[in-house]
Scaffold this active site. Structure first.
Site, PDB file in Angstrom:
ATOM      1  N   SER A 106     -10.909  -1.642   3.605  1.00 45.80           N
ATOM      2  CA  SER A 106     -10.183  -2.005   4.826  1.00 45.80           C
ATOM      3  C   SER A 106      -9.647  -0.732   5.455  1.00 45.80           C
ATOM      4  O   SER A 106      -8.955   0.033   4.799  1.00 45.80           O
ATOM      5  CB  SER A 106      -9.002  -2.918   4.516  1.00 45.80           C
ATOM      6  OG  SER A 106      -9.472  -4.127   4.020  1.00 45.80           O
TER       7      SER A 106
ATOM      8  N   ARG B 147       0.834  -1.225   0.000  1.00 46.23           N
ATOM      9  CA  ARG B 147       0.000   0.000   0.000  1.00 46.23           C
ATOM     10  C   ARG B 147       0.866   1.271   0.000  1.00 46.23           C
ATOM     11  O   ARG B 147       0.503   2.275   0.619  1.00 46.23           O
ATOM     12  CB  ARG B 147      -0.970   0.023   1.194  1.00 46.23           C
ATOM     13  CG  ARG B 147      -1.927  -1.128   1.238  1.00 46.23           C
ATOM     14  CD  ARG B 147      -2.890  -1.192   0.068  1.00 46.23           C
ATOM     15  NE  ARG B 147      -3.597  -2.445   0.096  1.00 46.23           N
ATOM     16  CZ  ARG B 147      -3.215  -3.546  -0.578  1.00 46.23           C
ATOM     17  NH1 ARG B 147      -2.155  -3.517  -1.379  1.00 46.23           N
ATOM     18  NH2 ARG B 147      -3.900  -4.654  -0.487  1.00 46.23           N
TER      19      ARG B 147
ATOM     20  N   GLU C 162      -5.021   2.752   6.932  1.00 47.29           N
ATOM     21  CA  GLU C 162      -4.717   2.735   5.488  1.00 47.29           C
ATOM     22  C   GLU C 162      -5.363   3.923   4.774  1.00 47.29           C
ATOM     23  O   GLU C 162      -4.879   4.412   3.762  1.00 47.29           O
ATOM     24  CB  GLU C 162      -5.242   1.414   4.895  1.00 47.29           C
ATOM     25  CG  GLU C 162      -5.025   1.305   3.400  1.00 47.29           C
ATOM     26  CD  GLU C 162      -5.459  -0.036   2.827  1.00 47.29           C
ATOM     27  OE1 GLU C 162      -5.214  -1.079   3.464  1.00 47.29           O
ATOM     28  OE2 GLU C 162      -6.056  -0.034   1.738  1.00 47.29           O
TER      29      GLU C 162
HETATM   30  C1  LIG Z   1     -15.692  -1.532  -0.637  1.00 39.03           C
HETATM   31  C2  LIG Z   1     -14.224  -1.238  -0.825  1.00 39.03           C
HETATM   32  C3  LIG Z   1     -13.341  -2.284  -1.061  1.00 39.03           C
HETATM   33  C4  LIG Z   1     -11.963  -2.031  -1.243  1.00 39.03           C
HETATM   34  N1  LIG Z   1     -11.126  -3.078  -1.494  1.00 39.03           N
HETATM   35  C5  LIG Z   1      -9.809  -2.837  -1.695  1.00 39.03           C
HETATM   36  C6  LIG Z   1      -8.910  -3.914  -1.998  1.00 39.03           C
HETATM   37  O1  LIG Z   1      -9.283  -5.065  -2.109  1.00 39.03           O
HETATM   38  N2  LIG Z   1      -7.597  -3.607  -2.164  1.00 39.03           N
HETATM   39  C7  LIG Z   1      -7.126  -2.329  -2.076  1.00 39.03           C
HETATM   40  O2  LIG Z   1      -5.914  -2.113  -2.258  1.00 39.03           O
HETATM   41  N3  LIG Z   1      -7.956  -1.305  -1.793  1.00 39.03           N
HETATM   42  C8  LIG Z   1      -9.270  -1.514  -1.606  1.00 39.03           C
HETATM   43  N4  LIG Z   1     -10.114  -0.470  -1.323  1.00 39.03           N
HETATM   44  C9  LIG Z   1      -9.576   0.886  -1.208  1.00 39.03           C
HETATM   45  C10 LIG Z   1      -9.572   1.664  -2.553  1.00 39.03           C
HETATM   46  O3  LIG Z   1     -10.487   1.086  -3.431  1.00 39.03           O
HETATM   47  C11 LIG Z   1      -8.167   1.657  -3.181  1.00 39.03           C
HETATM   48  O4  LIG Z   1      -7.208   2.236  -2.309  1.00 39.03           O
HETATM   49  C12 LIG Z   1      -8.150   2.421  -4.508  1.00 39.03           C
HETATM   50  O5  LIG Z   1      -6.929   2.195  -5.153  1.00 39.03           O
HETATM   51  C13 LIG Z   1      -8.361   3.922  -4.314  1.00 39.03           C
HETATM   52  O6  LIG Z   1      -8.522   4.514  -5.595  1.00 39.03           O
HETATM   53  P1  LIG Z   1      -9.317   5.878  -5.719  1.00 39.03           P
HETATM   54  O7  LIG Z   1      -9.258   6.324  -7.137  1.00 39.03           O
HETATM   55  O8  LIG Z   1     -10.636   5.767  -5.119  1.00 39.03           O
HETATM   56  O9  LIG Z   1      -8.355   6.807  -4.852  1.00 39.03           O
HETATM   57  P2  LIG Z   1      -8.824   8.001  -3.892  1.00 39.03           P
HETATM   58  O10 LIG Z   1      -9.508   7.450  -2.698  1.00 39.03           O
HETATM   59  O11 LIG Z   1      -9.543   9.016  -4.683  1.00 39.03           O
HETATM   60  O12 LIG Z   1      -7.405   8.577  -3.449  1.00 39.03           O
HETATM   61  C14 LIG Z   1      -6.549   7.781  -2.641  1.00 39.03           C
HETATM   62  C15 LIG Z   1      -5.225   8.557  -2.488  1.00 39.03           C
HETATM   63  O13 LIG Z   1      -4.603   8.658  -3.769  1.00 39.03           O
HETATM   64  C16 LIG Z   1      -4.366  10.033  -4.116  1.00 39.03           C
HETATM   65  N5  LIG Z   1      -4.594  10.151  -5.555  1.00 39.03           N
HETATM   66  C17 LIG Z   1      -5.667   9.710  -6.258  1.00 39.03           C
HETATM   67  N6  LIG Z   1      -5.501   9.978  -7.573  1.00 39.03           N
HETATM   68  C18 LIG Z   1      -4.294  10.595  -7.688  1.00 39.03           C
HETATM   69  C19 LIG Z   1      -3.562  11.114  -8.798  1.00 39.03           C
HETATM   70  N7  LIG Z   1      -4.007  11.059 -10.056  1.00 39.03           N
HETATM   71  N8  LIG Z   1      -2.344  11.677  -8.547  1.00 39.03           N
HETATM   72  C20 LIG Z   1      -1.861  11.772  -7.289  1.00 39.03           C
HETATM   73  N9  LIG Z   1      -2.519  11.301  -6.201  1.00 39.03           N
HETATM   74  C21 LIG Z   1      -3.720  10.700  -6.409  1.00 39.03           C
HETATM   75  C22 LIG Z   1      -5.382  10.825  -3.298  1.00 39.03           C
HETATM   76  O14 LIG Z   1      -4.950  12.152  -3.053  1.00 39.03           O
HETATM   77  C23 LIG Z   1      -5.449   9.999  -2.005  1.00 39.03           C
HETATM   78  O15 LIG Z   1      -4.383  10.328  -1.133  1.00 39.03           O
HETATM   79  C24 LIG Z   1     -11.485  -0.701  -1.161  1.00 39.03           C
HETATM   80  C25 LIG Z   1     -12.385   0.363  -0.942  1.00 39.03           C
HETATM   81  C26 LIG Z   1     -13.750   0.100  -0.777  1.00 39.03           C
HETATM   82  C27 LIG Z   1     -14.688   1.241  -0.565  1.00 39.03           C
END
Ligand SMILES: Cc1cc2nc3c(=O)[nH]c(=O)nc-3n(C[C@H](O)[C@H](O)[C@H](O)COP(=O)(O)OP(=O)(O)OC[C@H]3O[C@@H](n4cnc5c(N)ncnc54)[C@H](O)[C@@H]3O)c2cc1C
Length: 308
Positions: free
Chosen positions: A233, A182, A303
């Site tokens: 998580s 992560r 996380e």
């Molecule tokens: C139901 C559920 C299940 C999940 N299961 C998993 C799983 O199995 N495995 C897992 O790893 N995660 C899981 N997650 C967490 C999440 O889905 C991941 O961390 C995912 O990669 C986040 O992507 P996002 O686009 O939503 O990022 P965001 O939540 O929008 O951002 C996360 C971080 O990344 C930064 N960021 C986003 N885009 C950029 C960019 N273009 N440039 C610079 N910084 C950026 C943001 O500033 C923030 O700090 C889960 C979440 C939920 C709600």
């Protein structure tokens, strides 16, 4: 915020909005932009459609001294209850994609699950694990998202970024991305915005790939409390332990603070049972950390990224 600088910023936003490369709201609600459905207001919520718009907004924000945060789908964040005094920049409108042989290049806003589906249709294996992880390519790279038998690290060979401080473009190849559990180089360095990523996959059998993806999706809906808003998580895995088990053993399943609750279905998830505030979630997270430490001597780290 300085009113002249704010006016300059708005002028730039409205120019780009007229060209249909972004849209924006002033004094907008943040809760709909996070899967937790929690958050106060932001001075600006900007939805960019193109790389030019993203870079244009970032440049202007730097020039005008406007605080900013770039997010993807908002699936791993907790917005504060307080006003965000600046611009929250949403990238999910940036969805350019190109595919050649076993290589896919995707812009930061492309949905990770949609990307896994696209790979499957092209008979490319390697992204099955990503099917069902909510989020964008940018967020997945930032977090080195992973599940089951895979993580971003195994399939991304290059990432492209814009360096806000130096107004420059760059790329990280292979190890330079510093992917860890992560973690990525983007969490170490401030002001590097992920524009896109190159995925190198392998030829496979599309029906076998589909079956694997569907299996992972079934496992998710069986084990995870997908019926409630959450950010997945809440805690990182402590080396050698299952975090959900530690939380369960500390007697916390179902424990709640205000509208935030430790899921009864999966203790690793903090869920929003309705009306939870960021303060509720933060208090619950800290109570969980304390109780787990008291019960098992293990420190568990959050996380989820807090944006304030
Ligand atoms: C139901 C559920 C299940 C999940 N299961 C998993 C799983 O199995 N495995 C897992 O790893 N995660 C899981 N997650 C967490 C999440 O889905 C991941 O961390 C995912 O990669 C986040 O992507 P996002 O686009 O939503 O990022 P965001 O939540 O929008 O951002 C996360 C971080 O990344 C930064 N960021 C986003 N885009 C950029 C960019 N273009 N440039 C610079 N910084 C950026 C943001 O500033 C923030 O700090 C889960 C979440 C939920 C709600």
């Amino acid at each position: 915020m300085n009113s002249i600088k704010k006016a300059n910023f708005i002028k730039k936003l409205s120019e780009m909005a007229e060209r249909d490369i972004l849209s924006y709201t002033e004094n907008g609600d943040l809760a709909p932009h996070s899967t937790f459905k929690i958050g106060g207001k932001a001075d600006f919520i900007v939805r960019v459609q193109t790389r030019e718009a993203l870079v244009g907004v970032l440049k202007q924000a730097r020039e005008d001294g406007i605080k900013y945060t770039v997010i993807g789908n908002g699936s791993n964040i907790l917005f504060s209850d307080e006003r965000y005094e600046g611009a929250i920049i949403l990238t999910t409108g940036m969805t350019a994609l190109s595919c050649e042989d076993n290589i896919i290049e995707a812009e930061c806003g492309y949905s990770l699950t949609a990307l896994a589906s696209r790979a499957q249709k092209l008979s490319l294996t390697g992204l099955e694990f990503a099917y069902g992880i909510p989020g964008s390519v940018g967020g997945a790279v930032f977090m080195n998202a992973g599940a089951y038998d895979g993580e971003i690290k195994n399939v991304v060979t290059k990432t492209y970024y814009y360096d806000v401080k130096n107004d420059a473009f760059g790329e990280f190849v292979g190890e330079e991305n510093k992917f860890g559990y992560r973690e990525s180089v983007y969490q170490e360095k401030d002001g590097l915005i992920i524009l896109g990523a190159r995925f190198e996959l392998e030829k496979g059998d599309s029906s076998a790939i589909l079956e694997k993806m569907q299996g992972f999706m079934r496992a998710r809906s069986e084990k995870q409390p997908l019926e409630y808003p959450s950010a997945g998580s809440t805690f990182k895995r402590a080396p050698g332990y299952f975090t959900a088990k530690l939380i369960d053993e500390a007697g916390l399943k179902g424990y709640s603070v205000g509208g935030a609750q430790v899921s009864e279905k999966h203790a690793g998830f903090v869920i929003n049972r309705g009306g939870a505030t960021a303060a509720d979630v933060k208090k619950l997270v800290s109570d969980i950390q304390d109780a787990v430490y008291k019960n098992s001597g293990v420190e568990i780290k959050c996380e989820i990224k807090i944006i304030e």
